[in-house]
Motif scaffolding. Structure first.
Motif, PDB file in Angstrom:
ATOM      1  N   UNK A 165       0.833  -1.188   0.000  1.00  0.00           N
ATOM      2  CA  UNK A 165       0.000   0.000   0.000  1.00  0.00           C
ATOM      3  C   UNK A 165       0.878   1.253   0.000  1.00  0.00           C
ATOM      4  N   UNK A 168       2.302   1.815  -3.384  1.00  0.00           N
ATOM      5  CA  UNK A 168       1.298   2.354  -4.301  1.00  0.00           C
ATOM      6  C   UNK A 168       1.170   3.865  -4.109  1.00  0.00           C
ATOM      7  N   UNK A 169       1.174   4.295  -2.848  1.00  0.00           N
ATOM      8  CA  UNK A 169       1.102   5.736  -2.560  1.00  0.00           C
ATOM      9  C   UNK A 169       2.312   6.446  -3.164  1.00  0.00           C
ATOM     10  N   UNK A 171       4.243   5.503  -5.637  1.00  0.00           N
ATOM     11  CA  UNK A 171       4.211   5.519  -7.100  1.00  0.00           C
ATOM     12  C   UNK A 171       3.180   6.515  -7.606  1.00  0.00           C
ATOM     13  N   UNK A 172       2.054   6.579  -6.914  1.00  0.00           N
ATOM     14  CA  UNK A 172       1.008   7.521  -7.336  1.00  0.00           C
ATOM     15  C   UNK A 172       1.538   8.949  -7.275  1.00  0.00           C
ATOM     16  N   UNK A 175       4.121   9.549 -10.072  1.00  0.00           N
ATOM     17  CA  UNK A 175       3.618   9.571 -11.443  1.00  0.00           C
ATOM     18  C   UNK A 175       2.651  10.720 -11.694  1.00  0.00           C
ATOM     19  N   UNK A 176       1.715  10.947 -10.784  1.00  0.00           N
ATOM     20  CA  UNK A 176       0.679  11.960 -11.008  1.00  0.00           C
ATOM     21  C   UNK A 176       0.398  12.704  -9.701  1.00  0.00           C
ATOM     22  N   UNK A 179      -3.087  14.370  -8.935  1.00  0.00           N
ATOM     23  CA  UNK A 179      -4.288  13.598  -8.614  1.00  0.00           C
ATOM     24  C   UNK A 179      -4.242  13.005  -7.210  1.00  0.00           C
ATOM     25  N   UNK A 180      -3.066  13.006  -6.585  1.00  0.00           N
ATOM     26  CA  UNK A 180      -2.920  12.310  -5.307  1.00  0.00           C
ATOM     27  C   UNK A 180      -3.867  12.827  -4.204  1.00  0.00           C
ATOM     28  N   UNK A 181      -4.072  14.157  -4.073  1.00  0.00           N
ATOM     29  CA  UNK A 181      -4.980  14.608  -3.012  1.00  0.00           C
ATOM     30  C   UNK A 181      -6.409  14.089  -3.192  1.00  0.00           C
ATOM     31  N   UNK A 182      -6.799  13.778  -4.427  1.00  0.00           N
ATOM     32  CA  UNK A 182      -8.150  13.276  -4.695  1.00  0.00           C
ATOM     33  C   UNK A 182      -8.410  11.950  -3.996  1.00  0.00           C
ATOM     34  N   UNK A 183      -7.354  11.179  -3.745  1.00  0.00           N
ATOM     35  CA  UNK A 183      -7.549   9.915  -3.051  1.00  0.00           C
ATOM     36  C   UNK A 183      -7.039  10.016  -1.614  1.00  0.00           C
ATOM     37  N   UNK A 184      -6.942  11.248  -1.131  1.00  0.00           N
ATOM     38  CA  UNK A 184      -6.619  11.429   0.281  1.00  0.00           C
ATOM     39  C   UNK A 184      -5.144  11.316   0.615  1.00  0.00           C
ATOM     40  N   UNK A 185      -4.279  11.390  -0.402  1.00  0.00           N
ATOM     41  CA  UNK A 185      -2.841  11.299  -0.122  1.00  0.00           C
ATOM     42  C   UNK A 185      -2.310  12.692   0.202  1.00  0.00           C
ATOM     43  N   UNK A 186      -1.566  12.787   1.301  1.00  0.00           N
ATOM     44  CA  UNK A 186      -0.889  14.016   1.668  1.00  0.00           C
ATOM     45  C   UNK A 186       0.438  14.044   0.911  1.00  0.00           C
TER      46      UNK A 186
ATOM     47  N   UNK B  71      -6.660  16.908   0.710  1.00  0.00           N
ATOM     48  CA  UNK B  71      -6.508  15.470   0.929  1.00  0.00           C
ATOM     49  C   UNK B  71      -7.239  14.993   2.187  1.00  0.00           C
ATOM     50  N   UNK B  74     -11.277  13.892   1.709  1.00  0.00           N
ATOM     51  CA  UNK B  74     -11.655  12.532   1.332  1.00  0.00           C
ATOM     52  C   UNK B  74     -11.945  11.718   2.587  1.00  0.00           C
ATOM     53  N   UNK B  86      -8.795  13.135 -13.448  1.00  0.00           N
ATOM     54  CA  UNK B  86      -7.811  13.030 -12.362  1.00  0.00           C
ATOM     55  C   UNK B  86      -7.408  11.619 -12.009  1.00  0.00           C
ATOM     56  N   UNK B  88      -4.855   8.118 -12.535  1.00  0.00           N
ATOM     57  CA  UNK B  88      -3.413   7.914 -12.635  1.00  0.00           C
ATOM     58  C   UNK B  88      -3.154   7.108 -13.910  1.00  0.00           C
ATOM     59  N   UNK B  91      -0.801   4.016 -14.113  1.00  0.00           N
ATOM     60  CA  UNK B  91      -1.058   2.869 -13.233  1.00  0.00           C
ATOM     61  C   UNK B  91      -2.214   2.049 -13.809  1.00  0.00           C
ATOM     62  N   UNK B  99      -6.103   2.743  -5.077  1.00  0.00           N
ATOM     63  CA  UNK B  99      -5.741   4.056  -4.550  1.00  0.00           C
ATOM     64  C   UNK B  99      -6.957   4.757  -3.969  1.00  0.00           C
ATOM     65  N   UNK B 103      -7.778   6.132   1.831  1.00  0.00           N
ATOM     66  CA  UNK B 103      -8.197   6.768   3.084  1.00  0.00           C
ATOM     67  C   UNK B 103      -8.565   5.739   4.169  1.00  0.00           C
ATOM     68  N   UNK B 147     -13.163   4.795  -8.705  1.00  0.00           N
ATOM     69  CA  UNK B 147     -12.175   5.131  -7.692  1.00  0.00           C
ATOM     70  C   UNK B 147     -12.794   5.993  -6.590  1.00  0.00           C
TER      71      UNK B 147
END
Lengths: 289, 240
Positions: A165, A168-169, A171-172, A175-176, A179-186, B71, B74, B86, B88, B91, B99, B103, B147
């Motif tokens: 996991x 994956x964070x 790599x996300x 790569x992009x 878009x990362x904040x859209x899936x809750x990534x800081x 972030x 979410x 938006x 990836x 991937x 992904x 959360x 997603x």
């Protein structure tokens, strides 16, 4: 003769691959081109040597210690020095220029500290330097151990990036990032982790270098340059590419040193680098963007 | 559930959103209709993402969202499918969906969610290993919506989900939205395809040049002659 070159080349390539891995993580995830990378490697090498000579601690024992130290230093560097640069750069171009200048300054700061603490002399230790026969070739045990460390750490990183996991964070974000904040990534936190992990890898590479190479406080730039060449050859941010290019460079350097002249190794490195930049600027294994 | 109060968004001197207010009740599907440049995306961006308003407030379950970075929203249950999707691209489809479940609120239910999303979009199940960027526009939209659903949202924000899609593909997307709607999820959708959107929505707001110019229950909006002239003219021909 050929077997000797291949085995010694692979052993050297293991260290190069690990060196490049840390730099590519820092650039790929945190978007920071760290010109002080080689100095972090050297710092770790000097610490390992000092602990070995002063306290008699085996480099294998101090390895986890310097790895953790490298992580901590990377974490701090990012939080204190890089974070303000990231915060004020709206676009990516500005961060690249700013971080190159800032880490260029950091290079001399660390180098000065190393000169002050350890002097300008060449340093090496004699640690497990008895010969071991591999496929009829005699290789120093310390080189084999250094190679083993690089292979284990490099493979663990590749597997972790591909299957976990956390990977994956990372790599996300690499790569992009948009878009990362859209899936809750800081993204900031991920960048700090990537930078810190890159520093930890620099430290591990430094520890493995200290086991079998002679180095001095001013040699950091050579490590940075070689790591940079490998990263670009492998495709920026491409971890398997960096591993392959690292081994490739080790093989080529060893071949040039044995078949032509040891003095030409650095020249050969940069000749290849130039060719790659001219024909495949996206790297040997990089995708066109 | 969601209350937007007098929200203003500006990019430099250009005011994209000028004092917009709206309400979205729990379990409702609310549509925002308007032409290009009416400020719809700025409104959604301020609720679910990176757009920072100049003034006004956004209350979600009674608390202001403005202090929360994108972030963190979410984690509060707000999932945004932005314009341009938006995703990836480098991937795989499966990694994109996983992904979505990053959360904390989604981690425990990730396996069941994945099964639900793949049942909703069987095409994605066939192409789990394909790189998302190599798929068609409609499939990428499915990845983006899938997603968002993976994050176990309480509020789904959709920005132009049918934009740039062939009519038959857009129809597929709307069919999926209708099934998502049936699960009782709260949805706020921005769309140019007014006709198809009003079929699904409970309530609609009309936007013109940064302002809310009208609102009403979807069935009323649908039959309002002025609205038909302004918003539904082209869309009528599109879907029927």
């Amino acid at each position: 003769m050929l077997t000797t070159t291949v085995i010694l080349g692979l052993v050297l390539g293991g260290t190069y691959a690990l060196l490049a891995l840390g730099l590519t993580l820092q650039y790929g995830i945190a978007r920071i081109m760290n010109l002080a990378y080689g100095e972090l490697t050297l710092l770790s090498a000097f610490v390992v040597v000092a602990l070995f000579q002063g306290l008699g601690l085996s480099p294998l024992l101090t390895l986890p210690l310097v790895a953790a130290g490298g992580y901590g230093i990377g974490w701090l560097l990012y939080a204190v020095m890089m974070r303000p640069l990231v915060a004020r750069s709206q676009g990516r171009g500005r961060l690249e220029v700013d971080s190159i200048l800032a880490t260029f300054g950091l290079l001399f700061l660390i180098q000065g500290g190393l000169l002050l603490a350890f002097g300008a002399n060449f340093t090496s230790i004699s640690y497990l330097d008895r010969g071991v026969t591999v496929l009829g070739v005699s290789v120093a045990l310390n080189r084999l151990i250094a190679f083993g460390i690089c292979v284990v750490v490099g493979a663990a990183l590749v597997v972790a990036l591909k299957t976990t996991r956390w990977g994956l964070i990372m790599r996300a974000v690499a790569l992009t990032p948009g878009s990362a904040p859209l899936v809750g990534i800081d993204v900031n936190r991920a960048a700090r982790q990537g930078f810190a992990l890159g520093s930890a890898l620099a430290a591990v590479a430094g520890a493995s270098i200290s086991m079998y190479q002679t180095f001095s406080a001013t040699a950091g730039v050579v490590f940075t340059m070689k790591a940079l060449v490998i990263v670009i050859m492998g495709g920026v941010g491409n971890v398997p590419g960096a591993l392959a290019a690292g081994f490739g460079l080790g093989l080529i350097e060893t071949f040039v040193a044995t078949a032509i002249d040891p003095g030409l190794t650095l020249a050969a490195t940069f000749a290849i680098f130039l060719l790659v930049l001219l024909w495949r600027p996206q790297g040997l294994f990089g995708a066109r963007r | 559930m969601l209350e937007v109060k007098d929200l203003t968004v500006a990019y430099g001197k250009h005011v994209a959103l000028d004092g917009a207010s709206l309400n979205v009740g729990q379990g409702r599907m609310v549509a925002i209709l308007g032409a290009n440049g009416a400020g719809k995306s700025s409104l959604l961006g301020a609720i679910g993402g990176p757009v920072r308003p100049v003034s006004g407030d956004i209350l979600y379950r009674g608390h202001s969202l403005l202090t929360l970075p994108a972030h963190r929203r979410v984690e509060e249950g707000i999932a945004l499918v932005p314009e341009g999707r938006g995703i990836f691209p480098a991937l795989s489809v499966e990694e994109n969906l996983l992904l979505g479940a990053i959360p904390d609120r989604a981690r425990r239910s990730a396996t069941e969610r994945m099964a639900e999303v793949l049942a909703l979009f069987p095409k994605l199940a066939e192409r789990r290993r394909q790189l998302a960027g190599t798929m068609s526009g409609g499939e990428q939209q499915m990845v983006a919506i899938g997603r968002a659903l993976m994050s176990n949202p309480d509020l789904l924000l959709l920005d132009e989900p049918s934009l740039g899609l062939a009519p038959i593909v857009a129809k597929e997307v709307f069919a999926a939205l209708s099934r998502i709607r049936a699960t009782g999820l709260t949805i706020l959708i921005v769309e140019q395809n007014a006709r198809a959107t009003l079929e699904l929505a409970d309530f609609a707001y009309l936007m013109e040049v940064g302002r809310i110019s009208g609102s009403g229950p979807a069935h009323q909006i649908k039959s309002d002659p002025a609205v038909i002239r302004a918003f539904l003219g082209g869309a009528l021909a599109d879907t029927r």
